[in-house]
Design a protein around this motif. Structure first.
Motif, PDB file in Angstrom:
ATOM      1  N   GLY A 112      51.953 -38.367 -25.898  1.00 55.66           N
ATOM      2  CA  GLY A 112      51.858 -39.617 -25.165  1.00 55.66           C
ATOM      3  C   GLY A 112      51.672 -39.447 -23.679  1.00 55.66           C
ATOM      4  O   GLY A 112      51.883 -40.375 -22.903  1.00 55.66           O
ATOM      5  N   LEU A 113      51.255 -38.250 -23.244  1.00 56.36           N
ATOM      6  CA  LEU A 113      51.000 -37.991 -21.823  1.00 56.36           C
ATOM      7  C   LEU A 113      49.589 -38.429 -21.461  1.00 56.36           C
ATOM      8  O   LEU A 113      48.702 -38.447 -22.323  1.00 56.36           O
ATOM      9  CB  LEU A 113      51.162 -36.504 -21.520  1.00 56.36           C
ATOM     10  CG  LEU A 113      52.569 -35.929 -21.683  1.00 56.36           C
ATOM     11  CD1 LEU A 113      52.508 -34.404 -21.685  1.00 56.36           C
ATOM     12  CD2 LEU A 113      53.475 -36.432 -20.572  1.00 56.36           C
TER      13      LEU A 113
ATOM     14  N   GLY B  58      53.278 -42.493 -19.857  1.00 52.55           N
ATOM     15  CA  GLY B  58      52.098 -43.024 -19.188  1.00 52.55           C
ATOM     16  C   GLY B  58      50.801 -42.960 -19.957  1.00 52.55           C
ATOM     17  O   GLY B  58      49.794 -43.533 -19.524  1.00 52.55           O
ATOM     18  N   GLY B  59      50.783 -42.258 -21.101  1.00 52.93           N
ATOM     19  CA  GLY B  59      49.564 -42.171 -21.895  1.00 52.93           C
ATOM     20  C   GLY B  59      49.675 -42.975 -23.170  1.00 52.93           C
ATOM     21  O   GLY B  59      50.686 -43.633 -23.437  1.00 52.93           O
ATOM     22  N   ILE B  60      48.626 -42.943 -23.976  1.00 52.71           N
ATOM     23  CA  ILE B  60      48.627 -43.587 -25.287  1.00 52.71           C
ATOM     24  C   ILE B  60      48.682 -42.491 -26.343  1.00 52.71           C
ATOM     25  O   ILE B  60      47.788 -41.631 -26.410  1.00 52.71           O
ATOM     26  CB  ILE B  60      47.384 -44.466 -25.495  1.00 52.71           C
ATOM     27  CG1 ILE B  60      47.368 -45.600 -24.464  1.00 52.71           C
ATOM     28  CG2 ILE B  60      47.363 -45.039 -26.911  1.00 52.71           C
ATOM     29  CD1 ILE B  60      46.160 -46.515 -24.564  1.00 52.71           C
ATOM     30  N   GLN B  61      49.730 -42.513 -27.142  1.00 51.82           N
ATOM     31  CA  GLN B  61      49.916 -41.481 -28.154  1.00 51.82           C
ATOM     32  C   GLN B  61      49.009 -41.762 -29.345  1.00 51.82           C
ATOM     33  O   GLN B  61      48.966 -42.885 -29.861  1.00 51.82           O
ATOM     34  CB  GLN B  61      51.379 -41.459 -28.612  1.00 51.82           C
ATOM     35  CG  GLN B  61      51.720 -40.309 -29.546  1.00 51.82           C
ATOM     36  CD  GLN B  61      53.196 -40.309 -29.917  1.00 51.82           C
ATOM     37  OE1 GLN B  61      53.886 -41.301 -29.704  1.00 51.82           O
ATOM     38  NE2 GLN B  61      53.675 -39.205 -30.446  1.00 51.82           N
ATOM     39  N   LEU B  62      48.268 -40.734 -29.778  1.00 47.97           N
ATOM     40  CA  LEU B  62      47.380 -40.859 -30.915  1.00 47.97           C
ATOM     41  C   LEU B  62      47.936 -40.093 -32.107  1.00 47.97           C
ATOM     42  O   LEU B  62      48.721 -39.163 -31.960  1.00 47.97           O
ATOM     43  CB  LEU B  62      45.984 -40.326 -30.568  1.00 47.97           C
ATOM     44  CG  LEU B  62      45.267 -41.012 -29.396  1.00 47.97           C
ATOM     45  CD1 LEU B  62      43.878 -40.425 -29.214  1.00 47.97           C
ATOM     46  CD2 LEU B  62      45.192 -42.515 -29.608  1.00 47.97           C
ATOM     47  N   ASP B  63      47.497 -40.499 -33.292  1.00 53.87           N
ATOM     48  CA  ASP B  63      48.031 -39.920 -34.529  1.00 53.87           C
ATOM     49  C   ASP B  63      47.477 -38.518 -34.773  1.00 53.87           C
ATOM     50  O   ASP B  63      46.691 -37.993 -33.987  1.00 53.87           O
ATOM     51  CB  ASP B  63      47.712 -40.831 -35.721  1.00 53.87           C
ATOM     52  CG  ASP B  63      46.216 -40.881 -36.035  1.00 53.87           C
ATOM     53  OD1 ASP B  63      45.392 -40.585 -35.139  1.00 53.87           O
ATOM     54  OD2 ASP B  63      45.869 -41.225 -37.173  1.00 53.87           O
TER      55      ASP B  63
ATOM     56  N   ARG C 106      50.691 -53.180 -25.029  1.00 54.95           N
ATOM     57  CA  ARG C 106      51.793 -52.243 -24.749  1.00 54.95           C
ATOM     58  C   ARG C 106      51.678 -50.951 -25.571  1.00 54.95           C
ATOM     59  O   ARG C 106      52.610 -50.536 -26.256  1.00 54.95           O
ATOM     60  CB  ARG C 106      53.141 -52.928 -25.006  1.00 54.95           C
ATOM     61  CG  ARG C 106      53.350 -54.175 -24.169  1.00 54.95           C
ATOM     62  CD  ARG C 106      54.716 -54.789 -24.398  1.00 54.95           C
ATOM     63  NE  ARG C 106      54.891 -56.000 -23.632  1.00 54.95           N
ATOM     64  CZ  ARG C 106      55.214 -56.065 -22.337  1.00 54.95           C
ATOM     65  NH1 ARG C 106      55.389 -54.940 -21.662  1.00 54.95           N
ATOM     66  NH2 ARG C 106      55.339 -57.223 -21.718  1.00 54.95           N
ATOM     67  N   LEU C 107      50.553 -50.314 -25.439  1.00 54.34           N
ATOM     68  CA  LEU C 107      50.302 -49.077 -26.188  1.00 54.34           C
ATOM     69  C   LEU C 107      50.802 -47.832 -25.467  1.00 54.34           C
ATOM     70  O   LEU C 107      50.986 -46.790 -26.099  1.00 54.34           O
ATOM     71  CB  LEU C 107      48.794 -48.923 -26.441  1.00 54.34           C
ATOM     72  CG  LEU C 107      48.108 -50.047 -27.227  1.00 54.34           C
ATOM     73  CD1 LEU C 107      46.613 -49.775 -27.318  1.00 54.34           C
ATOM     74  CD2 LEU C 107      48.708 -50.191 -28.619  1.00 54.34           C
ATOM     75  N   ARG C 108      51.004 -47.931 -24.169  1.00 52.47           N
ATOM     76  CA  ARG C 108      51.399 -46.745 -23.403  1.00 52.47           C
ATOM     77  C   ARG C 108      52.842 -46.344 -23.701  1.00 52.47           C
ATOM     78  O   ARG C 108      53.706 -47.186 -23.924  1.00 52.47           O
ATOM     79  CB  ARG C 108      51.269 -47.006 -21.905  1.00 52.47           C
ATOM     80  CG  ARG C 108      49.848 -47.126 -21.389  1.00 52.47           C
ATOM     81  CD  ARG C 108      49.876 -47.294 -19.881  1.00 52.47           C
ATOM     82  NE  ARG C 108      48.584 -47.590 -19.306  1.00 52.47           N
ATOM     83  CZ  ARG C 108      47.750 -46.663 -18.812  1.00 52.47           C
ATOM     84  NH1 ARG C 108      48.090 -45.381 -18.863  1.00 52.47           N
ATOM     85  NH2 ARG C 108      46.595 -47.012 -18.278  1.00 52.47           N
ATOM     86  N   THR C 109      53.063 -45.046 -23.668  1.00 54.33           N
ATOM     87  CA  THR C 109      54.411 -44.514 -23.798  1.00 54.33           C
ATOM     88  C   THR C 109      55.073 -44.493 -22.420  1.00 54.33           C
ATOM     89  O   THR C 109      54.432 -44.762 -21.401  1.00 54.33           O
ATOM     90  CB  THR C 109      54.381 -43.080 -24.342  1.00 54.33           C
ATOM     91  OG1 THR C 109      53.774 -42.225 -23.357  1.00 54.33           O
ATOM     92  CG2 THR C 109      53.586 -43.002 -25.648  1.00 54.33           C
ATOM     93  N   GLU C 110      56.341 -44.137 -22.380  1.00 51.13           N
ATOM     94  CA  GLU C 110      57.031 -44.012 -21.098  1.00 51.13           C
ATOM     95  C   GLU C 110      56.411 -42.912 -20.236  1.00 51.13           C
ATOM     96  O   GLU C 110      56.532 -42.935 -19.015  1.00 51.13           O
ATOM     97  CB  GLU C 110      58.517 -43.711 -21.334  1.00 51.13           C
ATOM     98  CG  GLU C 110      59.287 -44.874 -21.957  1.00 51.13           C
ATOM     99  CD  GLU C 110      60.760 -44.560 -22.103  1.00 51.13           C
ATOM    100  OE1 GLU C 110      61.151 -43.421 -21.755  1.00 51.13           O
ATOM    101  OE2 GLU C 110      61.511 -45.435 -22.568  1.00 51.13           O
TER     102      GLU C 110
END
Length: 354
Positions: free
Chosen positions: A220-221, A298-303, A292-296
């Motif tokens: 999620g970075l 700052g990125g969006i975690q992908l599967d 609200r897809l971003r993690t704490e």
């Protein structure tokens, strides 16, 4: 009105690849593109950039890549994209600038000014070109010369007779030095010591670089570019600048900017006419903020440990041209993965409603 099965935002390499695969799967979709014509970000590149100069353009699925010759890249690639859209009858609507994507009781709503489209899934293929990154340094607003970002680069002839300070440690900075050092006075600054690749860039080395980007996305970075982790290499067209010592005279970042130059940390001053910021881009994902897809982090975690395209926080959203799929080859592969992700999300939705 019955929502569409999918909306693709962006018609660059990743968006076209996704549309091709969605069509193959029989998924009803529409591609919304902010540009007035085919070509994605390529149509906005500088005139002096030829197909021989670019780092690579992968062929779209079912088509051949443009020839690596003396054609202008901002003409050759858009022409090939236009042919592709026509040949495969891809459902593209332009110009449409998407403002935001919202959730209306389980249905995604894509907004563009007063227009909106309802859909069950979204594939974001907006890339980075519209989000140039420009760092702030004290005094930069006082500079009386020119300040240009990569996105504004007008070609080498514009800089003849000017002292040009090139800022950045990536491939674009290396390319600008290669073009400018033989024709004018240049100075190169970076925040960190440049990392040069001295061995051959094998498929194994490429896979290892992509894996580093995947690790960040899996956590999620904010993603780094694939080029940013491969190290820098000089091409034949940059050898003259190397002979002139353009890459040897690299200095650490200046402390501040003054009206006619920059001030170094030791207090000394350097006069320059132009500051060329080759400082990269950030993913164009601001229109997804309300989901609200971003993690704490700052990125969006992908599967799939960062190898997939599905947003972990919302499987209805696919991201292509993000993180490890930001290269042209990666964008093609991501298009296929995203189409499968859309198919899976639709299947899960139908199963839950039956």
């Amino acid at each position: 009105m019955e929502p569409r099965e999918s909306i693709v935002i962006g018609a660059g390499q990743a968006g076209l690849s996704t549309s091709f695969h969605l069509t193959r799967l029989g998924i009803d979709h529409l591609v919304l593109d902010a540009n007035h014509a085919p070509g994605g970000a390529w149509q906005h590149r500088w005139d002096a950039l030829t197909m021989r100069d670019v780092h690579g353009v992968a062929e779209l699925p079912g088509a051949e890549a443009p020839a690596r010759d003396a054609q202008r890249a901002n003409l050759a690639v858009p022409a090939s994209f236009a042919d592709y859209e026509r040949d495969y009858e891809l459902p593209i609507l332009r110009p449409v600038h998407v403002d935001r994507v919202t959730d209306d009781d389980g249905i995604l709503v894509v907004h563009a000014g007063e227009r909106e489209w309802r859909t069950r899934t979204v594939v974001n293929a907006t890339g980075t070109w519209t989000q140039p990154f420009l760092p702030h340094y004290p005094g930069m607003e006082t500079f009386l010369g020119e300040q240009l970002h990569t996105i504004d680069y007008p070609g080498p002839d514009h800089f003849r007779g000017k002292r040009v300070l090139i800022v950045g440690g990536g491939a674009s900075a290396v390319q600008f030095l290669g073009a400018l050092a033989p024709i004018t006075d240049t100075l190169w600054v970076t925040r960190r010591e440049p990392v040069w690749r001295v061995d051959d860039f094998t498929p194994e080395a490429g896979a290892a670089a992509v894996a580093l980007v995947e690790q960040r996305v899996a956590q999620g970075l904010p993603p780094q570019s694939v080029v940013g982790v491969t190290g820098l290499m000089l091409r034949e067209q940059e050898r003259e600048a190397e002979r002139l010592g353009a890459y040897d005279d690299r200095r650490p970042m200046f402390q501040s900017i003054e009206p006619d130059g920059v001030r170094w940390a030791d207090g000394s001053f350097e006069r320059v006419d132009v500051i060329l910021w080759a400082t990269g881009f950030r993913p164009a994902i601001g229109h997804l903020a309300s989901l609200r897809l971003r993690t704490e982090a700052g990125g969006i975690q992908l599967d799939r440990r960062g190898r997939g395209t599905t947003a972990v926080k919302d499987p209805r959203i696919q991201l292509v041209g993000y993180g490890p799929s930001a290269s042209t080859i990666g964008a093609n592969r991501a298009g296929r993965t995203a189409a499968k992700g859309v198919q899976n999300a639709l299947s899960q939705s139908r199963a839950m409603s039956s």
